[in-house]
Scaffold this motif. Sequence first.
Motif, PDB file in Angstrom:
ATOM      1  N   GLU A   7      39.646  52.026  77.978  1.00  0.00           N
ATOM      2  CA  GLU A   7      38.684  51.011  77.541  1.00  0.00           C
ATOM      3  C   GLU A   7      37.314  51.667  77.407  1.00  0.00           C
ATOM      4  O   GLU A   7      36.830  52.277  78.360  1.00  0.00           O
ATOM      5  CB  GLU A   7      38.676  49.867  78.573  1.00  0.00           C
ATOM      6  CG  GLU A   7      37.522  48.895  78.509  1.00  0.00           C
ATOM      7  CD  GLU A   7      37.453  48.083  77.241  1.00  0.00           C
ATOM      8  OE1 GLU A   7      36.787  48.526  76.292  1.00  0.00           O
ATOM      9  OE2 GLU A   7      38.083  46.993  77.203  1.00  0.00           O
ATOM     10  N   ASP A   8      36.692  51.563  76.228  1.00  0.00           N
ATOM     11  CA  ASP A   8      35.408  52.251  76.016  1.00  0.00           C
ATOM     12  C   ASP A   8      34.208  51.447  76.526  1.00  0.00           C
ATOM     13  O   ASP A   8      33.149  51.995  76.736  1.00  0.00           O
ATOM     14  CB  ASP A   8      35.213  52.588  74.540  1.00  0.00           C
ATOM     15  CG  ASP A   8      35.216  51.343  73.664  1.00  0.00           C
ATOM     16  OD1 ASP A   8      36.161  50.545  73.801  1.00  0.00           O
ATOM     17  OD2 ASP A   8      34.295  51.171  72.854  1.00  0.00           O
ATOM     18  N   GLU A   9      34.381  50.135  76.701  1.00  0.00           N
ATOM     19  CA  GLU A   9      33.261  49.346  77.217  1.00  0.00           C
ATOM     20  C   GLU A   9      33.192  49.514  78.719  1.00  0.00           C
ATOM     21  O   GLU A   9      34.045  49.008  79.452  1.00  0.00           O
ATOM     22  CB  GLU A   9      33.432  47.877  76.830  1.00  0.00           C
ATOM     23  CG  GLU A   9      33.058  47.610  75.371  1.00  0.00           C
ATOM     24  CD  GLU A   9      33.653  46.309  74.871  1.00  0.00           C
ATOM     25  OE1 GLU A   9      33.035  45.263  75.092  1.00  0.00           O
ATOM     26  OE2 GLU A   9      34.761  46.348  74.288  1.00  0.00           O
ATOM     27  N   ASP A  51      42.823  49.121  75.301  1.00  0.00           N
ATOM     28  CA  ASP A  51      41.956  48.390  74.390  1.00  0.00           C
ATOM     29  C   ASP A  51      42.308  48.810  72.956  1.00  0.00           C
ATOM     30  O   ASP A  51      42.647  49.967  72.713  1.00  0.00           O
ATOM     31  CB  ASP A  51      40.496  48.727  74.713  1.00  0.00           C
ATOM     32  CG  ASP A  51      39.527  47.886  73.903  1.00  0.00           C
ATOM     33  OD1 ASP A  51      39.849  46.729  73.593  1.00  0.00           O
ATOM     34  OD2 ASP A  51      38.435  48.400  73.592  1.00  0.00           O
ATOM     35  N   MET A  53      40.214  48.405  70.047  1.00  0.00           N
ATOM     36  CA  MET A  53      39.069  49.019  69.367  1.00  0.00           C
ATOM     37  C   MET A  53      38.472  50.121  70.243  1.00  0.00           C
ATOM     38  O   MET A  53      37.775  49.830  71.211  1.00  0.00           O
ATOM     39  CB  MET A  53      37.993  47.954  69.087  1.00  0.00           C
ATOM     40  CG  MET A  53      38.468  46.823  68.213  1.00  0.00           C
ATOM     41  SD  MET A  53      38.699  47.351  66.514  1.00  0.00           S
ATOM     42  CE  MET A  53      36.993  47.374  65.973  1.00  0.00           C
ATOM     43  N   LYS A 101      39.954  39.430  74.978  1.00  0.00           N
ATOM     44  CA  LYS A 101      38.750  39.436  75.821  1.00  0.00           C
ATOM     45  C   LYS A 101      37.786  38.358  75.323  1.00  0.00           C
ATOM     46  O   LYS A 101      37.721  38.133  74.120  1.00  0.00           O
ATOM     47  CB  LYS A 101      38.064  40.805  75.746  1.00  0.00           C
ATOM     48  CG  LYS A 101      38.911  41.930  76.309  1.00  0.00           C
ATOM     49  CD  LYS A 101      38.118  43.225  76.367  1.00  0.00           C
ATOM     50  CE  LYS A 101      38.058  43.898  75.013  1.00  0.00           C
ATOM     51  NZ  LYS A 101      37.525  45.278  75.077  1.00  0.00           N
TER      52      LYS A 101
HETATM   53 CA    CA Z   1      36.548  48.548  72.699  1.00  0.00          CA
END
Ligand code: CA
Length: 225
Positions: A7-9, A51, A53, A101
């Motif tokens: 997950e990049d966030e 995730d 994206m 989400k």
């Molecule tokens: Ca993302």
Amino acid sequence: MRILVIEDEKKIASFIQRGLKEEHYAVDVAYDGEQGLYLAEINSYNLIVLDIMLPGKDGIFICRELRKKAVKTPILMLTARDALEDKVSGLDSGADDYMTKPFAFEEFLARVRSLLRRDAAQTSNVLLVADLELSQLSHKARRSGSEITLSSKEYALLEFLMLHKNEVVTRTMIAEHVWNEAFDSFTNVIDVTVKHLRDKIDTNAVLPLIHTIRGSGYMISEKRP
Ligand code: CA
């Protein structure tokens, strides 16, 4: 049980990581697709939270790659968009479940448990070394048939040793995978937990299973190293 979160966030990743750790899962986090794919290929996880994206390689690509490489780990996909095509392509690419989400952590946890149960039902969930058995479902150990109750850290450490039986595991590996923390401050905690495990597992046994490898770490084996 070991879970990989891709997950990049950062906020969401740390929210998930904290919550899962509280439930005593060992958690690794990757903040981009490349790193996530790499970790998923070299380690064995019980579940991957992915995730869609992501910078670099996106979740759909990663999922396809892993399934192509016969990695059968359950995958729970996450996306910010509630788009039907995302859901369809996610499941088409080999994901097992899907969440939009933002979500409530309780619901997320319920999905995680259900995927882990499904996975455990399909694979053998009892680890064995000589006459020592460890159930990955009940977290109970048995030695020569007598039941041994373990604390959650003792369980996590024993599971990690048994998943690497006949291999030396270093304190750094243990710190990272069982405590999910940096090495330095944890040396003593590891040694103390190993001692407690030995007291429970090896003290009354003819054949000690947990061996100290001087200068390196520990190994579980029925053979003396
Ligand atoms: Ca993302």
